[in-house]
Write an enzyme that holds these catalytic residues in place. Structure first.
Site, PDB file in Angstrom:
ATOM      1  N   CYS A  23      15.244  -5.396  -9.237  1.00 39.47           N
ATOM      2  CA  CYS A  23      15.162  -5.828  -7.837  1.00 39.47           C
ATOM      3  C   CYS A  23      14.549  -7.220  -7.686  1.00 39.47           C
ATOM      4  O   CYS A  23      14.893  -7.971  -6.788  1.00 39.47           O
ATOM      5  CB  CYS A  23      14.326  -4.798  -7.088  1.00 39.47           C
ATOM      6  SG  CYS A  23      14.645  -4.759  -5.349  1.00 39.47           S
ATOM      7  N   HIS A  30      22.600  -4.602  -0.397  1.00 39.33           N
ATOM      8  CA  HIS A  30      22.474  -3.248   0.140  1.00 39.33           C
ATOM      9  C   HIS A  30      23.285  -3.153   1.431  1.00 39.33           C
ATOM     10  O   HIS A  30      23.510  -4.153   2.103  1.00 39.33           O
ATOM     11  CB  HIS A  30      21.016  -2.923   0.483  1.00 39.33           C
ATOM     12  CG  HIS A  30      20.087  -2.999  -0.683  1.00 39.33           C
ATOM     13  ND1 HIS A  30      19.936  -1.969  -1.579  1.00 39.33           N
ATOM     14  CD2 HIS A  30      19.269  -3.996  -1.107  1.00 39.33           C
ATOM     15  CE1 HIS A  30      19.044  -2.315  -2.495  1.00 39.33           C
ATOM     16  NE2 HIS A  30      18.630  -3.555  -2.242  1.00 39.33           N
ATOM     17  N   HIS A  67      26.717 -10.131   5.452  1.00 43.51           N
ATOM     18  CA  HIS A  67      27.379 -11.008   4.480  1.00 43.51           C
ATOM     19  C   HIS A  67      26.644 -12.345   4.378  1.00 43.51           C
ATOM     20  O   HIS A  67      27.271 -13.410   4.276  1.00 43.51           O
ATOM     21  CB  HIS A  67      28.862 -11.188   4.805  1.00 43.51           C
ATOM     22  CG  HIS A  67      29.657  -9.951   4.497  1.00 43.51           C
ATOM     23  ND1 HIS A  67      29.686  -8.875   5.343  1.00 43.51           N
ATOM     24  CD2 HIS A  67      30.408  -9.619   3.427  1.00 43.51           C
ATOM     25  CE1 HIS A  67      30.436  -7.921   4.802  1.00 43.51           C
ATOM     26  NE2 HIS A  67      30.875  -8.338   3.638  1.00 43.51           N
ATOM     27  N   GLU A 135      17.169   0.622   3.675  1.00 39.12           N
ATOM     28  CA  GLU A 135      17.795  -0.182   2.628  1.00 39.12           C
ATOM     29  C   GLU A 135      18.755   0.691   1.806  1.00 39.12           C
ATOM     30  O   GLU A 135      19.735   0.209   1.248  1.00 39.12           O
ATOM     31  CB  GLU A 135      16.709  -0.773   1.730  1.00 39.12           C
ATOM     32  CG  GLU A 135      17.213  -1.853   0.806  1.00 39.12           C
ATOM     33  CD  GLU A 135      16.099  -2.396  -0.069  1.00 39.12           C
ATOM     34  OE1 GLU A 135      15.567  -3.467   0.265  1.00 39.12           O
ATOM     35  OE2 GLU A 135      15.757  -1.755  -1.078  1.00 39.12           O
TER      36      GLU A 135
HETATM   37 ZN   LIG Z   1      17.267  -4.803  -3.050  1.00 36.79          ZN
END
Ligand SMILES: [Zn+2]
Length: 179
Positions: A23, A30, A67, A135
């Site tokens: 990460c 996500h 996006h 998320e």
């Molecule tokens: Zn992430």
């Protein structure tokens, strides 16, 4: 009474300094779900807390992250240069783009949007109650008014590239809130 409106966006980020190596060291994305909770002390003439149609700027704001690359202001200049060079939609933000960071940032901005909303249908004291940012399908972060004490930035620290703002009807609504 409490109402809730749900928004979605597909966003890319790196969360620097988090415990998870994948990460913090890789650009990844996500499918975010954002829940906005709003309260009021009375109902308007249409027996609503407020009409969701009045949340058009909230939709525009959250849509700005769709996006888009969420660029933490604290990234080093080489990385920033790379992001700006190869991406048209960049949101540079003063918080790390963790779910917690987004929740705090979104609460701060949506609270301001509501304060600049022209209510003309007998609405009561319409207030942002909470912003919940998912998320993943299994985890979320929620920010409420009490968390505003962690805000150490201003509107001027939030920047959207032209690739984002050209999709807005105008930039006037944002500029009004910056002042
Ligand atoms: Zn992430």
């Amino acid at each position: 009474m409490i109402i809730r409106k749900l928004y979605k966006f597909e966003g890319a980020h790196i969360v620097r300094n988090c415990s998870s190596v994948p990460c913090r060291e890789n650009i990844h994305g996500h499918s975010y779900v954002v829940e906005v909770f709003i309260t009021s002390d009375r109902l308007d003439d249409g027996f609503m807390v407020m009409d969701f149609g009045l949340l058009d700027k909230v939709k525009t704001f959250i849509g700005s992250f769709d996006h888009s690359y969420s660029l933490w202001q604290g990234e080093d200049s080489d990385f920033k240069q790379f992001v700006y060079r190869y991406n048209r939609r960049v949101a540079e933000i003063p918080v790390s783009p963790s779910a917690e960071g987004y929740a705090l940032l979104f609460f701060y901005v949506i609270d301001r949007i509501l304060k600049h909303t022209d209510f003309q249908n007998g609405e009561g004291r319409v207030q942002l109650h909470a912003v919940r940012v998912h998320e993943t399908t299994t985890g979320y972060a929620e920010a409420s008014r009490n968390d505003l004490r962690w805000i150490d930035f201003t509107f001027k620290d939030i920047h959207f590239t032209a690739g984002i703002t050209e999709q807005w009807d105008s930039v006037a609504w944002w500029d009004v809130m910056v002042d």
